[in-house]
Design a protein around this motif. Structure first.
Motif, PDB file in Angstrom:
ATOM      1  N   LEU A  27      51.250  39.940  -0.699  1.00 58.56           N
ATOM      2  CA  LEU A  27      52.666  40.023  -0.320  1.00 58.56           C
ATOM      3  C   LEU A  27      53.593  39.722  -1.498  1.00 58.56           C
ATOM      4  O   LEU A  27      54.798  39.943  -1.412  1.00 58.56           O
ATOM      5  CB  LEU A  27      52.966  39.045   0.829  1.00 58.56           C
ATOM      6  CG  LEU A  27      52.310  39.377   2.165  1.00 58.56           C
ATOM      7  CD1 LEU A  27      52.609  38.290   3.194  1.00 58.56           C
ATOM      8  CD2 LEU A  27      52.807  40.734   2.682  1.00 58.56           C
ATOM      9  N   GLY A  28      53.027  39.169  -2.575  1.00 58.12           N
ATOM     10  CA  GLY A  28      53.892  38.718  -3.677  1.00 58.12           C
ATOM     11  C   GLY A  28      54.513  37.382  -3.297  1.00 58.12           C
ATOM     12  O   GLY A  28      54.591  37.016  -2.109  1.00 58.12           O
ATOM     13  N   THR A  29      54.938  36.623  -4.299  1.00 59.48           N
ATOM     14  CA  THR A  29      55.552  35.321  -4.022  1.00 59.48           C
ATOM     15  C   THR A  29      56.532  34.969  -5.131  1.00 59.48           C
ATOM     16  O   THR A  29      56.624  35.675  -6.142  1.00 59.48           O
ATOM     17  CB  THR A  29      54.482  34.215  -3.857  1.00 59.48           C
ATOM     18  OG1 THR A  29      55.101  33.018  -3.390  1.00 59.48           O
ATOM     19  CG2 THR A  29      53.754  33.898  -5.178  1.00 59.48           C
ATOM     20  N   SER A  30      57.249  33.898  -4.931  1.00 58.42           N
ATOM     21  CA  SER A  30      58.169  33.414  -5.965  1.00 58.42           C
ATOM     22  C   SER A  30      58.434  31.944  -5.717  1.00 58.42           C
ATOM     23  O   SER A  30      58.540  31.521  -4.561  1.00 58.42           O
ATOM     24  CB  SER A  30      59.480  34.191  -5.889  1.00 58.42           C
ATOM     25  OG  SER A  30      60.439  33.555  -6.702  1.00 58.42           O
ATOM     26  N   ASN A  31      58.505  31.168  -6.796  1.00 55.38           N
ATOM     27  CA  ASN A  31      58.917  29.771  -6.609  1.00 55.38           C
ATOM     28  C   ASN A  31      60.292  29.546  -7.243  1.00 55.38           C
ATOM     29  O   ASN A  31      60.638  28.464  -7.629  1.00 55.38           O
ATOM     30  CB  ASN A  31      57.874  28.778  -7.125  1.00 55.38           C
ATOM     31  CG  ASN A  31      57.538  28.975  -8.603  1.00 55.38           C
ATOM     32  OD1 ASN A  31      58.127  29.793  -9.276  1.00 55.38           O
ATOM     33  ND2 ASN A  31      56.574  28.206  -9.081  1.00 55.38           N
TER      34      ASN A  31
END
Ligand code: F6P
Length: 362
Positions: free
Chosen positions: A71-75
């Motif tokens: 899904l992809g992610t980001s912090n």
């Protein structure tokens, strides 16, 4: 409450081994119950930007052993302080109402948020704003309260242990001090577990500031017994007594801006000066977060994902799935928000390590 028919799933924060295994378990369990599932891309960014797609069984085919997240992610993106341009200026706004609007438009009634402590705070806020949320505790750091295990931790410990085994041979062959710096932010769980499993001579935790004299004494005492090398595992959040933590960088816009790192190299230089022995530091870094999850993590992820989908389907929301005495339970999200589970100094494994002669630098 209206029967839940459509759910969303997103992965937020740093990637972690087992994310795909959780996504797979949620999608399969939800489909088995006749629910429609939307995958939300790139963490909270996808929520704000309405970047979602319907997931089918084939969307999760073959992903169980694969690291990262499909899904992809980001912090970085915090939907509670999201950067938007207003009159040519970037301002930070709470996008909760925008997100709720996107959900209503697609008929999404509840969402699974797979995230660590930073993401859980956002999950708690969305829950308080009326969104139906179920969280899954993700992080290699193992620092989320209310659960005995976060998924990804076991894999990170396995990788750090293998690194210690490999460093051991160079330490012994070259009669050196070899230091391994591991991740974990303010919690020393990875250092503690890998230090025991990898036979370290010293484990340095963020929870227990160390004294260099104590390490020098340990190294000299080993040398007097013919052990002309030492293996030290240090957590990135560790610091000397009276000293500061080592900050590697500050990431503006992130919900946890400070990235730790560099303490291992500093310690190597200090120990070299004081013992006259050669010292080297290896920073394990993101190797700990990549690649295939261990069997333990795959099983835990499957249990967590299945339980999260059950909760969503039953309308049992505002909760995080958790592990307690090997059972999967749920606890209120509000209980975990804003808290960190660090290593208690009376933890049984600290005593075990001391019994084994491992030095904590105290
Ligand atoms: O929280 C997981 C973690 O890997 C920490 O152990 C580490 O301090 C941090 O994330 C690193 O973040 P980034 O991937 O942004 O450098």
């Amino acid at each position: 409450m209206k029967r839940i028919e459509t759910i969303g799933v997103l992965t937020a924060g740093g990637d972690c081994p087992g994310l795909n295994a959780v996504i797979r378990a949620i999608v399969r369990t939800a489909h088995g119950k006749g629910l429609k599932v939307f995958g939300i891309r790139n963490g909270f960014k996808g929520l704000v930007e309405n970047d979602m797609f319907e997931m089918h069984d084939r969307s999760v085919s073959g992903i169980l052993p694969i690291g990262g997240t499909v899904l992809g992610t980001s912090n970085r993106e915090n939907p509670l302080q999201y950067p938007v341009e207003r009159d040519g200026q970037v301002v930070h706004e709470d996008m909760t109402d925008v997100i709720i609007g996107h959900f209503q438009q697609r008929g999404i009634q509840a969402v699974a948020i797979i995230g660590g402590d930073g993401s859980l705070n956002v999950a708690g806020q969305l829950h308080r704003k009326g969104m139906n949320v179920v969280s899954v505790p993700k992080t290699i750091d193992n620092d989320i309260p209310g659960t005995e295990r976060t998924f990804g931790f076991d894999t990170a410990v396995q990788i750090a242990t293998e690194a210690l085994d490999r460093l051991h041979t160079t330490a012994a062959s070259h009669h050196r001090i070899m230091i391994l710096e591991v991740m974990g932010r303010t919690a020393g769980w990875i250092a503690l577990h890998s230090g025991i499993a990898g036979g370290a001579d010293a484990i340095l935790l963020p929870e227990l500031p160390y004294r260099e004299e104590s390490l020098v004494r340990m190294i000299r005492e080993r040398a007097s017994r013919g052990k002309t090398f030492s293996l030290i595992v240090i957590s990135e959040g560790a610091r000397p007594q009276g000293g500061e933590v080592s900050v590697a960088r500050v990431v503006e816009g992130s919900w946890e801006k400070v990235r730790l790192g560099g303490i291992g190299e500093k310690l190597a230089r200090r120990l070299e000066e004081q013992t006259g022995m050669e010292a080297r530091c290896t920073v394990l870094g993101h190797i700990q977060r990549g690649g295939t999850p261990t069997a333990f993590d795959r099983v835990l992820c499957s249990r967590y994902g299945s339980a999260a989908a059950e909760c969503l389907a039953n309308g049992d929301t505002g909760v995080m799935v958790a592990l307690k005495q090997n059972d999967i339970i749920t606890i209120p999200i509000d209980y975990v928000c804003g808290k960190t589970r660090t290593v208690p100094l009376d933890d049984e494994k600290v005593f075990v390590a001391r019994n084994l002669g491992i030095c904590f630098g105290d």
